[in-house]
Write an enzyme that holds these catalytic residues in place. Structure first.
Site, PDB file in Angstrom:
ATOM      1  NE  ARG A 153      -3.145  -1.281   5.933  1.00 63.35           N
ATOM      2  CZ  ARG A 153      -3.485   0.001   5.780  1.00 63.35           C
ATOM      3  NH1 ARG A 153      -4.777   0.336   5.766  1.00 63.35           N
ATOM      4  NH2 ARG A 153      -2.563   0.927   5.626  1.00 63.35           N
ATOM      5  CE  LYS A 176      -1.237  -1.514   9.061  1.00 64.11           C
ATOM      6  NZ  LYS A 176       0.205  -1.667   8.735  1.00 64.11           N
ATOM      7  CG  HIS A 244      -0.404  -7.391   2.448  1.00 67.56           C
ATOM      8  ND1 HIS A 244      -1.431  -6.623   2.971  1.00 67.56           N
ATOM      9  CD2 HIS A 244       0.670  -6.573   2.366  1.00 67.56           C
ATOM     10  CE1 HIS A 244      -0.986  -5.401   3.217  1.00 67.56           C
ATOM     11  NE2 HIS A 244       0.287  -5.331   2.852  1.00 67.56           N
ATOM     12  NE  ARG A 247      -2.502  -2.352   1.720  1.00 64.86           N
ATOM     13  CZ  ARG A 247      -3.080  -1.158   1.881  1.00 64.86           C
ATOM     14  NH1 ARG A 247      -4.308  -0.954   1.446  1.00 64.86           N
ATOM     15  NH2 ARG A 247      -2.431  -0.177   2.482  1.00 64.86           N
ATOM     16  CG  HIS A 270       0.352   3.905   2.146  1.00 62.85           C
ATOM     17  ND1 HIS A 270       1.011   3.566   0.977  1.00 62.85           N
ATOM     18  CD2 HIS A 270       0.038   2.731   2.750  1.00 62.85           C
ATOM     19  CE1 HIS A 270       1.080   2.248   0.877  1.00 62.85           C
ATOM     20  NE2 HIS A 270       0.496   1.727   1.946  1.00 62.85           N
ATOM     21  CE1 TYR A 279       2.928  -1.794  -3.341  1.00 63.14           C
ATOM     22  CE2 TYR A 279       2.500   0.282  -2.229  1.00 63.14           C
ATOM     23  CZ  TYR A 279       2.398  -1.093  -2.273  1.00 63.14           C
ATOM     24  OH  TYR A 279       1.782  -1.776  -1.260  1.00 63.14           O
TER      25      TYR A 279
END
Length: 298
Positions: A153, A176, A244, A247, A270, A279
């Protein structure tokens, strides 16, 4: 209708909604009131809103659906009605519990929009073309290389400190929620980071940023986004070609070349595999496009 005018004035002045949103609310609610007059066979007055049923709202939404409104538009119409009812409750004591439980159509997850392999390469190779100083040129190239080559990110890349040099084969990233992951760095990424570090005029230690702005502070995401905007114009890329999107490209290009979905989940950081599974939709779309273009009977 006075009550509609009062509501629109409230959302404009008190809630400070954008003019376009207020206009959309007005349009949707006028259509709603017009439907109610025909549906109920009486003039719309404030007292009727207390006694409307969820089935009345559904009938209105169904009528708009027959007119060709999309799921997104139906959701917007329902949002306008619910906001109106919230105002009725607060300002006129008119409460209708049935309305609160109405749900709009479920909207499918929006597929990520990665750049192509060629576009990613062009963005990275051209990133240094607009910088006035060599170290800034190397910095811009290193940032984009890290986003595409490492799947970071933008906040993760710009959050690196100076102890990221010399660039290791495996980089520890805190993403995150404070979740830590290990990201392998391919030679192209390590080389780009090393070249930037060699030219950077500012100190690089564990207490300093790794990516600097020209004034000696930590590089801000807005600068990277502005640089990419310039690149889009120079390369003729769509507005979806953002930092982004690199990514996203990292993930979809790995997937299309046979990488395991669980491995991609780990590399991206994730928490849930379902987040990574979007994806597969991107890759399916690409395969359908290839099939349509290449099959002789398509």
């Amino acid at each position: 209708m006075e009550i509609l005018s009062a509501f629109l004035e409230h959302v404009r002045q008190q809630r400070r909604l954008a003019d376009n949103t207020v206009e959309a609310y007005g349009h949707d609610l006028r259509r709603f009131f017009g439907f109610l007059e025909e549906h109920l066979g009486q003039e719309v007055a404030i007292k009727i809103f207390r006694h409307l049923h969820a089935s009345d709202i559904r009938a209105f939404l169904a009528s708009r659906r027959r007119e060709g409104l999309s799921d997104a538009s139906i959701a917007r119409v329902l949002s306008a009605i619910k906001t109106f009812y919230h105002w009725l409750d607060n300002h006129h004591g008119i409460e209708n519990p049935e309305i609160a439980f109405l749900q709009g159509p479920k909207r499918g997850a929006r597929l990520p929009r990665p750049v192509s392999i060629a576009a990613a390469r062009d963005m990275i190779e051209t990133a240094d073309a607009f910088a006035e100083e060599p170290w800034v040129a190397a910095r811009d190239a290193a940032v984009l290389t890290l986003l595409y080559g490492g799947g970071l990110r933008i906040s993760e890349a710009l959050g690196l400190n100076g102890d990221a040099v010399p660039a290791p084969e495996r980089l520890r990233i805190t993403g995150k929620g404070g979740k830590t992951r290990i990201v392998p760095l391919i030679p192209a990424v390590r080389q780009a980071m090393g070249e930037y570090a060699r030219l950077c005029p500012y100190p690089l230690t564990k207490e300093t940023p790794f990516f600097y702005g020209v004034r000696g502070k930590r590089l801000q995401a807005a600068i990277v986004q502005k640089n990419v905007q310039v690149l889009r114009g120079a390369l003729g890329l769509p507005e979806t070609a953002t930092p982004h999107a690199l990514r996203h490209a990292f993930a979809t290009h790995l997937l299309s070349h046979g990488a395991d979905l669980r491995a991609i989940q780990t590399l991206l950081g994730h928490a849930s595999l379902s987040t990574t599974q979007v994806y597969t939709g991107v890759d399916s779309e690409r395969l359908r496009a290839v099939h349509k273009a290449a099959h002789p009977r398509a």
